[in-house]
Enzyme design. Structure first.
Site, PDB file in Angstrom:
ATOM      1  N   MET A  17      -5.357  -7.790   3.434  1.00 50.89           N
ATOM      2  CA  MET A  17      -5.428  -9.575   3.075  1.00 50.89           C
ATOM      3  C   MET A  17      -6.105 -10.815   3.995  1.00 50.89           C
ATOM      4  SD  MET A  17      -4.046 -10.583  -0.397  1.00 50.89           S
ATOM      5  CE  MET A  17      -2.891  -8.076  -1.456  1.00 50.89           C
ATOM      6  N   ASP A  36       0.923 -12.885  13.493  1.00 55.86           N
ATOM      7  CA  ASP A  36       1.963 -11.644  13.120  1.00 55.86           C
ATOM      8  C   ASP A  36       2.592 -10.538  13.648  1.00 55.86           C
ATOM      9  OD1 ASP A  36       1.499  -8.362  11.629  1.00 55.86           O
ATOM     10  OD2 ASP A  36       0.233  -9.596  10.831  1.00 55.86           O
ATOM     11  N   VAL A  63       8.328 -13.850  10.644  1.00 55.38           N
ATOM     12  CA  VAL A  63       7.906 -14.894   9.704  1.00 55.38           C
ATOM     13  C   VAL A  63       9.657 -15.295   9.183  1.00 55.38           C
ATOM     14  CG1 VAL A  63       5.989 -14.923   8.863  1.00 55.38           C
ATOM     15  CG2 VAL A  63       7.733 -13.530   7.888  1.00 55.38           C
ATOM     16  N   TYR A 154      12.036  -6.667  -4.522  1.00 53.96           N
ATOM     17  CA  TYR A 154       9.783  -6.772  -4.308  1.00 53.96           C
ATOM     18  C   TYR A 154       9.556  -8.003  -5.192  1.00 53.96           C
ATOM     19  CZ  TYR A 154       4.808  -7.042  -3.245  1.00 53.96           C
ATOM     20  OH  TYR A 154       3.835  -7.367  -3.414  1.00 53.96           O
ATOM     21  N   ILE A 187      -4.113  -4.057  -5.486  1.00 54.44           N
ATOM     22  CA  ILE A 187      -5.445  -3.988  -4.057  1.00 54.44           C
ATOM     23  C   ILE A 187      -5.513  -3.148  -2.662  1.00 54.44           C
ATOM     24  CG2 ILE A 187      -6.324  -6.428  -2.985  1.00 54.44           C
ATOM     25  CD1 ILE A 187      -5.885  -7.433  -5.396  1.00 54.44           C
TER      26      ILE A 187
HETATM   27  N1  LIG Z   1      -1.435  -5.076  -2.221  1.00 52.11           N
HETATM   28  C1  LIG Z   1      -1.341  -4.697  -2.928  1.00 52.11           C
HETATM   29  O1  LIG Z   1      -1.823  -4.561  -4.017  1.00 52.11           O
HETATM   30  C2  LIG Z   1      -0.602  -6.284  -3.285  1.00 52.11           C
HETATM   31  C3  LIG Z   1      -0.252  -7.432  -4.592  1.00 52.11           C
HETATM   32  C4  LIG Z   1       0.658  -8.271  -4.454  1.00 52.11           C
HETATM   33  C5  LIG Z   1       1.063  -9.155  -3.498  1.00 52.11           C
HETATM   34  N2  LIG Z   1       0.428  -8.427  -2.169  1.00 52.11           N
HETATM   35  C6  LIG Z   1       0.948  -9.426  -1.707  1.00 52.11           C
HETATM   36  O2  LIG Z   1       0.099  -9.262  -0.635  1.00 52.11           O
HETATM   37  C7  LIG Z   1       0.128  -9.907   0.796  1.00 52.11           C
HETATM   38  C8  LIG Z   1      -0.396  -9.456   1.861  1.00 52.11           C
HETATM   39  O3  LIG Z   1      -0.692  -7.930   1.655  1.00 52.11           O
HETATM   40  P1  LIG Z   1      -1.122  -6.708   2.087  1.00 52.11           P
HETATM   41  O4  LIG Z   1      -1.642  -5.964   0.827  1.00 52.11           O
HETATM   42  O5  LIG Z   1      -2.932  -7.203   3.143  1.00 52.11           O
HETATM   43  O6  LIG Z   1      -0.514  -6.158   3.326  1.00 52.11           O
HETATM   44  P2  LIG Z   1      -0.603  -5.396   5.071  1.00 52.11           P
HETATM   45  O7  LIG Z   1       0.350  -4.162   4.485  1.00 52.11           O
HETATM   46  O8  LIG Z   1      -2.753  -4.508   4.925  1.00 52.11           O
HETATM   47  O9  LIG Z   1      -0.253  -6.184   5.355  1.00 52.11           O
HETATM   48  C9  LIG Z   1       0.412  -7.346   5.416  1.00 52.11           C
HETATM   49  C10 LIG Z   1       0.602  -7.962   6.679  1.00 52.11           C
HETATM   50  O10 LIG Z   1       2.024  -9.139   6.737  1.00 52.11           O
HETATM   51  C11 LIG Z   1       2.453  -8.254   8.273  1.00 52.11           C
HETATM   52  N3  LIG Z   1       3.929  -8.468   8.953  1.00 52.11           N
HETATM   53  C12 LIG Z   1       4.838  -7.146   8.144  1.00 52.11           C
HETATM   54  N4  LIG Z   1       5.500  -7.913   8.315  1.00 52.11           N
HETATM   55  C13 LIG Z   1       6.129  -9.083   9.325  1.00 52.11           C
HETATM   56  C14 LIG Z   1       6.621 -10.237   9.442  1.00 52.11           C
HETATM   57  N5  LIG Z   1       7.932  -9.702   9.231  1.00 52.11           N
HETATM   58  N6  LIG Z   1       6.151 -11.537  10.271  1.00 52.11           N
HETATM   59  C15 LIG Z   1       4.818 -11.884  10.232  1.00 52.11           C
HETATM   60  N7  LIG Z   1       3.858 -10.494   9.451  1.00 52.11           N
HETATM   61  C16 LIG Z   1       4.444  -9.522   8.961  1.00 52.11           C
HETATM   62  C17 LIG Z   1       1.946  -6.986   8.803  1.00 52.11           C
HETATM   63  O11 LIG Z   1       2.209  -6.773  10.205  1.00 52.11           O
HETATM   64  C18 LIG Z   1       0.449  -7.131   7.988  1.00 52.11           C
HETATM   65  O12 LIG Z   1      -0.474  -7.398   8.717  1.00 52.11           O
HETATM   66  C19 LIG Z   1       1.552  -9.686   0.898  1.00 52.11           C
HETATM   67  O13 LIG Z   1       2.750 -10.635   0.453  1.00 52.11           O
HETATM   68  C20 LIG Z   1       1.911  -8.701  -0.586  1.00 52.11           C
HETATM   69  O14 LIG Z   1       3.523  -8.386  -0.855  1.00 52.11           O
HETATM   70  C21 LIG Z   1      -0.364  -7.309  -1.859  1.00 52.11           C
END
Ligand SMILES: NC(=O)c1ccc[n+]([C@@H]2O[C@H](COP(=O)([O-])OP(=O)(O)OC[C@H]3O[C@@H](n4cnc5c(N)ncnc54)[C@H](O)[C@@H]3O)[C@@H](O)[C@H]2O)c1
Length: 248
Positions: A17, A36, A63, A154, A187
């Site tokens: 996202m 990132d 982060v 989580y 997602i």
């Molecule tokens: N995919 C889903 O179904 C879903 C649903 C609800 C919420 N979310 C939330 O949406 C957000 C994005 O998720 P996504 O599905 O795109 O995940 P993703 O794993 O595709 O992307 C997450 C990104 O965060 C980065 N990251 C991880 N740890 C980090 C750190 N310590 N510092 C900086 N960057 C870091 C990763 O390298 C990655 O590029 C997250 O907060 C996740 O919890 C995702």
């Protein structure tokens, strides 16, 4: 263009996202700082944006580190002059039954998903105050609204983000800083990929009234609305993007 000449910092922008938000924001006229821990992925997103004529840069940024937060915001201001939009998107996902969750896993989830958002809000507020206001979008989850049989720690992190967002909105309001949370459902990103066996996908799809998984781009469009001046009277609010799951 809905973000013409605005400056945004997006954490976790190397994939999923965060990358979709970076691309959309740039397309809508923003200068985007992609941050990132994944350097290769982050630089790739920036190169894609630049190839399409957009403005973006990358900063390596964990982060969980307050020092790296200060450096990322300083780098955004150095490169693009100011910070008006922050998307606290970086996060990790772990499925774990509570009684089998090791302390280190709880701490890691809390650090990245919880403390990461706290640091972001803490350091974005003074930067946004300097330019007369801004918009912060915190990515929570539907798992921050209801409990889950599959995830324990989580859900605690995402619930924390939901309420922290409301306190931040109250504290930022006098400075014209809006703070909202977005709650994606299921997602289709790299985060879920390792779990998406045919059986699990079928189970998830049964849960979603719209009958399909969401895309990163569909979440990005809601984040764009909140980041933009179209949402000028929206703060402390929560936006579910889940194909109807939470309506049940
Ligand atoms: N995919 C889903 O179904 C879903 C649903 C609800 C919420 N979310 C939330 O949406 C957000 C994005 O998720 P996504 O599905 O795109 O995940 P993703 O794993 O595709 O992307 C997450 C990104 O965060 C980065 N990251 C991880 N740890 C980090 C750190 N310590 N510092 C900086 N960057 C870091 C990763 O390298 C990655 O590029 C997250 O907060 C996740 O919890 C995702």
């Amino acid at each position: 263009m809905r973000l013409k000449d605005k400056v945004a910092l997006i954490t976790g922008g190397a994939g999923g996202m965060g990358a979709a938000e970076a691309r959309l924001f740039a397309q809508e006229g923003a200068a985007v700082m992609v941050s990132d821990v994944n350097v290769e992925g982050g630089k790739k997103v920036v190169a894609e944006i630049a190839k399409k004529g957009g403005k973006a840069a990358f900063v390596e940024h964990d982060v969980t580190s307050e020092a790296e937060w200060k450096a990322a915001i300083a780098e955004t201001e150095r490169r693009f002059g100011r910070l008006e939009i922050l998307v606290n998107n970086a996060g990790i996902f772990v499925t774990s039954i509570i009684e089998k969750t090791p302390e280190e896993e709880w701490d890691r989830l809390m650090d990245i998903n919880g403390k990461g958002v706290f640091f972001g809000v803490k350091h974005a507020i003074p930067a946004m105050r300097r330019v007369g206001g801004g918009s912060i979008v915190n990515i929570s989850s539907t798992a921050g609204i209801v409990g889950s049989t599959l995830e324990g720690a989580y859900t605690a992190t995402k619930g924390a983000v939901r309420l922290f967002t409301k306190s931040a909105a109250l504290q930022g309001a006098k400075d014209g800083i809006r703070v909202n949370s977005v709650h994606p459902g299921v997602i289709d990103t790299e985060m879920l990929a390792p779990l998406l066996t045919d059986k699990f996908r079928k189970f998830l799809l049964q849960r979603v009234p719209l009958g399909r998984l969401g895309t990163a781009e569909e979440v990005a469009k809601v984040v764009l609305f909140l980041a933009s001046d179209d949402a000028s009277y929206v703060t402390g609010a929560e936006f579910v993007v889940d194909g109807g799951d939470m309506a049940k």
